[in-house]
Design an enzyme around this catalytic site. Structure first.
Site, PDB file in Angstrom:
ATOM      1  N   LYS A   4     -87.685  18.927  10.211  1.00 49.43           N
ATOM      2  CA  LYS A   4     -86.352  18.638   9.668  1.00 49.43           C
ATOM      3  C   LYS A   4     -85.977  19.695   8.640  1.00 49.43           C
ATOM      4  O   LYS A   4     -86.771  20.051   7.775  1.00 49.43           O
ATOM      5  CB  LYS A   4     -86.345  17.252   9.027  1.00 49.43           C
ATOM      6  CG  LYS A   4     -85.036  16.886   8.360  1.00 49.43           C
ATOM      7  CD  LYS A   4     -84.969  15.418   7.965  1.00 49.43           C
ATOM      8  CE  LYS A   4     -85.808  15.077   6.794  1.00 49.43           C
ATOM      9  NZ  LYS A   4     -85.471  13.751   6.219  1.00 49.43           N
ATOM     10  N   SER A  61     -73.308  25.015  20.184  1.00 48.09           N
ATOM     11  CA  SER A  61     -74.654  25.031  19.634  1.00 48.09           C
ATOM     12  C   SER A  61     -74.558  25.020  18.118  1.00 48.09           C
ATOM     13  O   SER A  61     -73.485  24.885  17.556  1.00 48.09           O
ATOM     14  CB  SER A  61     -75.406  26.286  20.081  1.00 48.09           C
ATOM     15  OG  SER A  61     -74.691  27.417  19.647  1.00 48.09           O
ATOM     16  N   GLY A  85     -68.509  25.767  19.022  1.00 48.09           N
ATOM     17  CA  GLY A  85     -67.889  25.016  20.106  1.00 48.09           C
ATOM     18  C   GLY A  85     -67.348  23.684  19.612  1.00 48.09           C
ATOM     19  O   GLY A  85     -66.945  23.562  18.454  1.00 48.09           O
ATOM     20  N   PRO A  86     -67.354  22.661  20.481  1.00 50.49           N
ATOM     21  CA  PRO A  86     -66.803  21.365  20.086  1.00 50.49           C
ATOM     22  C   PRO A  86     -67.448  20.778  18.833  1.00 50.49           C
ATOM     23  O   PRO A  86     -66.802  20.051  18.086  1.00 50.49           O
ATOM     24  CB  PRO A  86     -67.082  20.483  21.304  1.00 50.49           C
ATOM     25  CG  PRO A  86     -67.163  21.434  22.452  1.00 50.49           C
ATOM     26  CD  PRO A  86     -67.768  22.691  21.889  1.00 50.49           C
ATOM     27  N   ALA A  87     -68.716  21.122  18.580  1.00 52.16           N
ATOM     28  CA  ALA A  87     -69.393  20.623  17.377  1.00 52.16           C
ATOM     29  C   ALA A  87     -68.697  21.089  16.103  1.00 52.16           C
ATOM     30  O   ALA A  87     -68.819  20.450  15.055  1.00 52.16           O
ATOM     31  CB  ALA A  87     -70.845  21.068  17.374  1.00 52.16           C
ATOM     32  N   THR A 115     -77.448  19.077  20.060  1.00 48.78           N
ATOM     33  CA  THR A 115     -77.142  20.416  20.525  1.00 48.78           C
ATOM     34  C   THR A 115     -78.444  21.200  20.569  1.00 48.78           C
ATOM     35  O   THR A 115     -79.523  20.603  20.566  1.00 48.78           O
ATOM     36  CB  THR A 115     -76.071  21.091  19.628  1.00 48.78           C
ATOM     37  OG1 THR A 115     -75.626  22.297  20.247  1.00 48.78           O
ATOM     38  CG2 THR A 115     -76.556  21.350  18.224  1.00 48.78           C
ATOM     39  N   TYR A 116     -78.347  22.509  20.606  1.00 48.26           N
ATOM     40  CA  TYR A 116     -79.543  23.343  20.567  1.00 48.26           C
ATOM     41  C   TYR A 116     -79.329  24.428  19.526  1.00 48.26           C
ATOM     42  O   TYR A 116     -78.197  24.741  19.150  1.00 48.26           O
ATOM     43  CB  TYR A 116     -79.842  23.954  21.944  1.00 48.26           C
ATOM     44  CG  TYR A 116     -78.740  24.845  22.466  1.00 48.26           C
ATOM     45  CD1 TYR A 116     -78.757  26.216  22.229  1.00 48.26           C
ATOM     46  CD2 TYR A 116     -77.671  24.316  23.181  1.00 48.26           C
ATOM     47  CE1 TYR A 116     -77.743  27.033  22.686  1.00 48.26           C
ATOM     48  CE2 TYR A 116     -76.656  25.133  23.651  1.00 48.26           C
ATOM     49  CZ  TYR A 116     -76.695  26.480  23.404  1.00 48.26           C
ATOM     50  OH  TYR A 116     -75.698  27.292  23.851  1.00 48.26           O
TER      51      TYR A 116
END
Length: 143
Positions: free
Chosen positions: A5, A21, A69-71, A53-54
């Site tokens: 984390k 991502s 992107g959408p994130a 996501t990655y």
């Protein structure tokens, strides 16, 4: 099972038109033991949103944290996020597992790393994991 984390990273950018991502400084990924292109969960402390996501490794030392992107709709520069990597382990593997937690400051510089001891339910400094000091886990009744 929690594997690694990055705790309370500060978002530095959000790029709606980039392929989806999260870009994270390569040094931060390495410190946590999170791999490039590894699936992660991103939790936004400011608004409560969660996404999967990655990771994409960013330039080492720049402390970049960019939702792409959408994130990018789920975070703004300045928001704090937690990036979490999980692992699927057998029960015996899980008992020997040692999740790594990396804390950062407002500039995304590492301030502390902790290794949790699953078998003991403690950190490497013999304290309960942060926020878990009052948690009691009891055996489930058998039916």
């Amino acid at each position: 099972m929690l594997r690694a984390k990055l705790h309370r990273l500060r978002v530095t950018e959000a790029d709606l038109y980039y392929e989806g991502s999260i870009t994270v400084d390569r040094e931060l990924l390495d410190t946590a033991g999170i791999l490039p292109y590894e699936k992660v969960q991103v939790v936004n402390v400011n608004n409560g949103s969660r996404l999967e996501t990655y990771t994409i490794p960013g330039a080492a030392g720049e402390r970049t944290v960019c939702l792409n992107g959408p994130a990018a709709r789920l975070a703004a520069p300045g928001d704090e996020v937690i990036v979490i990597a999980y692992a699927e382990l057998t029960p015996s593997e899980a008992r020997e597992h040692h999740p790594r937690v990396v804390h950062v400051d407002e500039d995304n510089d590492v301030t502390k790393t902790r290794t949790l001891d699953v078998a003991q339910g403690t950190t490497n400094d013999n304290l309960a994991p942060e926020g878990m000091e009052d948690v009691l886990i009891a055996d489930s009744p058998r039916t």
